[in-house]
Design a protein around this motif. Sequence first.
Motif, PDB file in Angstrom:
ATOM      1  N   LEU A 130      46.346  20.026  49.843  1.00 60.73           N
ATOM      2  CA  LEU A 130      45.869  21.019  48.888  1.00 60.73           C
ATOM      3  C   LEU A 130      46.696  21.043  47.614  1.00 60.73           C
ATOM      4  O   LEU A 130      46.178  21.360  46.544  1.00 60.73           O
ATOM      5  N   GLY A 131      47.945  20.719  47.734  1.00 60.57           N
ATOM      6  CA  GLY A 131      48.874  20.820  46.613  1.00 60.57           C
ATOM      7  C   GLY A 131      49.885  21.908  46.903  1.00 60.57           C
ATOM      8  O   GLY A 131      49.518  22.996  47.343  1.00 60.57           O
ATOM      9  N   ARG A 132      51.133  21.593  46.654  1.00 61.00           N
ATOM     10  CA  ARG A 132      52.192  22.556  46.991  1.00 61.00           C
ATOM     11  C   ARG A 132      52.105  23.817  46.152  1.00 61.00           C
ATOM     12  O   ARG A 132      52.315  24.918  46.647  1.00 61.00           O
ATOM     13  N   TRP A 133      51.817  23.676  44.871  1.00 59.19           N
ATOM     14  CA  TRP A 133      51.778  24.849  44.003  1.00 59.19           C
ATOM     15  C   TRP A 133      50.629  25.774  44.399  1.00 59.19           C
ATOM     16  O   TRP A 133      50.784  26.991  44.406  1.00 59.19           O
ATOM     17  N   LEU A 134      49.462  25.218  44.749  1.00 57.60           N
ATOM     18  CA  LEU A 134      48.321  26.042  45.137  1.00 57.60           C
ATOM     19  C   LEU A 134      48.571  26.715  46.485  1.00 57.60           C
ATOM     20  O   LEU A 134      48.228  27.883  46.678  1.00 57.60           O
ATOM     21  N   CYS A 135      49.211  26.004  47.380  1.00 58.07           N
ATOM     22  CA  CYS A 135      49.554  26.577  48.689  1.00 58.07           C
ATOM     23  C   CYS A 135      50.541  27.738  48.514  1.00 58.07           C
ATOM     24  O   CYS A 135      50.396  28.783  49.145  1.00 58.07           O
ATOM     25  N   GLY A 136      51.529  27.558  47.648  1.00 60.51           N
ATOM     26  CA  GLY A 136      52.479  28.632  47.373  1.00 60.51           C
ATOM     27  C   GLY A 136      51.826  29.827  46.702  1.00 60.51           C
ATOM     28  O   GLY A 136      52.132  30.982  47.023  1.00 60.51           O
ATOM     29  N   LEU A 137      50.905  29.561  45.767  1.00 60.56           N
ATOM     30  CA  LEU A 137      50.190  30.639  45.081  1.00 60.56           C
ATOM     31  C   LEU A 137      49.354  31.444  46.069  1.00 60.56           C
ATOM     32  O   LEU A 137      49.379  32.681  46.059  1.00 60.56           O
ATOM     33  N   LEU A 138      48.614  30.747  46.925  1.00 63.05           N
ATOM     34  CA  LEU A 138      47.801  31.446  47.920  1.00 63.05           C
ATOM     35  C   LEU A 138      48.666  32.236  48.890  1.00 63.05           C
ATOM     36  O   LEU A 138      48.308  33.351  49.290  1.00 63.05           O
ATOM     37  N   ALA A 139      49.807  31.684  49.268  1.00 65.66           N
ATOM     38  CA  ALA A 139      50.707  32.402  50.163  1.00 65.66           C
ATOM     39  C   ALA A 139      51.206  33.695  49.526  1.00 65.66           C
ATOM     40  O   ALA A 139      51.269  34.739  50.185  1.00 65.66           O
ATOM     41  N   MET A 140      51.556  33.642  48.245  1.00 59.05           N
ATOM     42  CA  MET A 140      52.023  34.862  47.565  1.00 59.05           C
ATOM     43  C   MET A 140      50.903  35.902  47.437  1.00 59.05           C
ATOM     44  O   MET A 140      51.149  37.102  47.564  1.00 59.05           O
ATOM     45  N   ILE A 141      49.676  35.435  47.219  1.00 58.82           N
ATOM     46  CA  ILE A 141      48.542  36.359  47.165  1.00 58.82           C
ATOM     47  C   ILE A 141      48.334  37.014  48.528  1.00 58.82           C
ATOM     48  O   ILE A 141      48.113  38.229  48.623  1.00 58.82           O
ATOM     49  N   PHE A 142      48.431  36.231  49.605  1.00 54.72           N
ATOM     50  CA  PHE A 142      48.275  36.783  50.950  1.00 54.72           C
ATOM     51  C   PHE A 142      49.391  37.763  51.290  1.00 54.72           C
ATOM     52  O   PHE A 142      49.144  38.796  51.921  1.00 54.72           O
ATOM     53  N   VAL A 143      50.612  37.474  50.878  1.00 57.76           N
ATOM     54  CA  VAL A 143      51.728  38.390  51.133  1.00 57.76           C
ATOM     55  C   VAL A 143      51.489  39.712  50.405  1.00 57.76           C
ATOM     56  O   VAL A 143      51.646  40.797  50.984  1.00 57.76           O
ATOM     57  N   GLY A 144      51.082  39.646  49.145  1.00 57.61           N
ATOM     58  CA  GLY A 144      50.811  40.868  48.390  1.00 57.61           C
ATOM     59  C   GLY A 144      49.670  41.676  48.981  1.00 57.61           C
ATOM     60  O   GLY A 144      49.755  42.904  49.103  1.00 57.61           O
ATOM     61  N   ALA A 145      48.592  40.980  49.367  1.00 53.88           N
ATOM     62  CA  ALA A 145      47.441  41.683  49.939  1.00 53.88           C
ATOM     63  C   ALA A 145      47.796  42.333  51.272  1.00 53.88           C
ATOM     64  O   ALA A 145      47.378  43.470  51.553  1.00 53.88           O
ATOM     65  N   SER A 146      48.577  41.657  52.087  1.00 54.21           N
ATOM     66  CA  SER A 146      48.924  42.241  53.381  1.00 54.21           C
ATOM     67  C   SER A 146      49.889  43.412  53.226  1.00 54.21           C
ATOM     68  O   SER A 146      49.841  44.364  54.016  1.00 54.21           O
ATOM     69  N   MET A 147      50.753  43.371  52.220  1.00 53.63           N
ATOM     70  CA  MET A 147      51.638  44.513  51.985  1.00 53.63           C
ATOM     71  C   MET A 147      50.848  45.728  51.490  1.00 53.63           C
ATOM     72  O   MET A 147      51.200  46.869  51.788  1.00 53.63           O
ATOM     73  N   ILE A 148      49.774  45.484  50.729  1.00 53.08           N
ATOM     74  CA  ILE A 148      48.908  46.586  50.301  1.00 53.08           C
ATOM     75  C   ILE A 148      48.094  47.104  51.476  1.00 53.08           C
ATOM     76  O   ILE A 148      47.854  48.303  51.610  1.00 53.08           O
ATOM     77  N   TRP A 149      47.665  46.199  52.353  1.00 54.06           N
ATOM     78  CA  TRP A 149      46.824  46.524  53.496  1.00 54.06           C
ATOM     79  C   TRP A 149      47.596  47.284  54.577  1.00 54.06           C
ATOM     80  O   TRP A 149      47.021  48.092  55.317  1.00 54.06           O
ATOM     81  N   MET A 150      48.879  47.054  54.694  1.00 50.63           N
ATOM     82  CA  MET A 150      49.683  47.621  55.785  1.00 50.63           C
ATOM     83  C   MET A 150      49.603  49.153  55.866  1.00 50.63           C
ATOM     84  O   MET A 150      49.355  49.691  56.946  1.00 50.63           O
TER      85      MET A 150
END
Length: 150
Positions: free
Chosen positions: A113-133
């Motif tokens: 996928l590409g390292r930068w895109l994988c890192g970007l998606l991971a940061m989006i998921f971390v932010g969304a899960s912290m909002i969801w918690m």
Amino acid sequence: YQFFDKSVPFLILAGIALLEGCLQLLVLRPGAKKEILMEGAPLGVLLRDPYIVIAAGSICFANMAIALLEPTLPIWMMDTLDAPSWQIGSIWLPSSIAYLVGAYMFGFIATKLGRWLCGLLAMIFVGASMIWMPCARSFHGVIPPNAVLG
């Protein structure tokens, strides 16, 4: 400790560590090899590289999410969800298992996928899960965002 003796979690961890050590011996087949000395880049050069700075910042922020949850999530679960002690202790299993799976899986995904895109998606998921918690209203509602953080 509610269901088993106090030594059971430590015995499970010792068994997993022993199994992991045996698997490493089988797969890696350690032996005496001649060490190859490699010369690395100076620290100043590495700190001026924007990709390294962005990667270090991402790792810092992703770990900060877990670091903030470790002391506060059990207290929040006791106050808000009136959770019993076994739920408070077991809430970290989803993130631990997801971390173990993700650590091996995302290496392959990042090359495709590409390292930068994988890192970007991971940061989006971390932010969304912290909002969801905090939106969770039960123990089962805390499990998905906690697993995503793993």
